[in-house]
Design an enzyme around this catalytic site. Structure first.
Site, PDB file in Angstrom:
ATOM      1  N   LYS A   1     -19.090  -5.312  10.442  1.00  0.00           N
ATOM      2  CA  LYS A   1     -17.981  -6.245  10.270  1.00  0.00           C
ATOM      3  C   LYS A   1     -16.672  -5.559  10.679  1.00  0.00           C
ATOM      4  CE  LYS A   1     -15.995  -8.706   6.592  1.00  0.00           C
ATOM      5  NZ  LYS A   1     -15.599  -8.171   5.345  1.00  0.00           N
TER       6      LYS A   1
ATOM      7  N   ARG B   1      -2.516  -6.434  -8.219  1.00  0.00           N
ATOM      8  CA  ARG B   1      -1.447  -7.424  -8.027  1.00  0.00           C
ATOM      9  C   ARG B   1      -1.543  -8.545  -9.042  1.00  0.00           C
ATOM     10  NH1 ARG B   1      -3.269  -8.018  -1.948  1.00  0.00           N
ATOM     11  NH2 ARG B   1      -5.145  -7.653  -3.181  1.00  0.00           N
TER      12      ARG B   1
ATOM     13  N   SER C   1      -2.967  -8.019   3.011  1.00  0.00           N
ATOM     14  CA  SER C   1      -3.290  -7.747   4.421  1.00  0.00           C
ATOM     15  C   SER C   1      -3.789  -9.022   5.092  1.00  0.00           C
ATOM     16  CB  SER C   1      -4.358  -6.657   4.517  1.00  0.00           C
ATOM     17  OG  SER C   1      -3.860  -5.440   4.042  1.00  0.00           O
TER      18      SER C   1
ATOM     19  N   HIS D   1       0.837  -1.209   0.000  1.00  0.00           N
ATOM     20  CA  HIS D   1       0.000   0.000   0.000  1.00  0.00           C
ATOM     21  C   HIS D   1       0.874   1.262   0.000  1.00  0.00           C
ATOM     22  CE1 HIS D   1      -2.994  -2.757   2.297  1.00  0.00           C
ATOM     23  NE2 HIS D   1      -3.473  -2.605   1.074  1.00  0.00           N
TER      24      HIS D   1
END
Ligand code: ADP
Length: 160
Positions: free
Chosen positions: A51, A100, A138, A27
């Site tokens: 969430k 990616r 992540s 990032h």
């Protein structure tokens, strides 16, 4: 006033939305590269009260602010709701995302096309990840952390 006129005269502000749970060197690299194109990059941490993430929103914000402490062109905010609505509130004409893999591309393509339909004045801009960051997600970094592993290699120096 024509749409093209409006686009040309918009301040070059990009919103970089994501969970950033946690923010990684992948990032960080996207933000640093985007700074050559944009006047301001707003790192927008998507918050979802239904969430909650692994790391609390305010921690993620604090950590990212620390990384860009000396970069006044970077702003960090927590937001909820639609990304395009957040962009409009911030007068940002661009959504910044990183790619990616081809799986990222397919996912991002759908989101960007939906966003374009609901807000034609906002452009999505993609940066290809550097090859050395392609494997960093992540999700995996969280997994390592959850099991007591060392994540310092994957997150910006001195972040946590
Ligand atoms: P989201 O939950 O919205 O996918 P993430 O925090 O996982 O949020 O990712 C935010 C953005 O950063 C996405 O565009 C994602 O493709 C990109 N990104 C994630 N990891 C990397 C990486 N290692 N290199 C480059 N871009 C990345």
């Amino acid at each position: 006033m024509s749409l093209n006129y409006k686009i040309r005269n918009m301040n070059k502000t990009a919103v970089f939305p994501g969970s950033f749970d946690p923010f990684t060197i992948g990032h960080e690299s996207i933000v640093n590269r985007a700074l050559s194109l944009f006047d301001t990059v707003i790192i927008a941490i998507g918050s979802n009260s239904q969430k909650p993430g692994y790391f609390p929103d305010n921690k993620r914000k604090e950590w990212i602010e620390k990384i860009f402490m000396h970069e006044p062109k970077v702003i960090v905010e927590v937001f909820d709701g639609l990304t395009v609505e957040f962009c409009k509130r911030k007068n940002a004409g661009f959504i910044l995302r990183g790619l990616r893999t081809s799986a990222d591309f397919e996912y991002e393509r759908a989101i960007a096309q939906i966003n374009k339909e609901i807000s034609p004045q906002i452009e999505s801009v993609f940066f290809l990840t550097l090859p050395e960051h392609t494997h960093i997600t992540s999700t995996l970094v969280r997994e390592v952390h959850m099991h007591g592993g060392d994540i310092t290699k994957f997150v910006p120096e001195g972040m946590m």
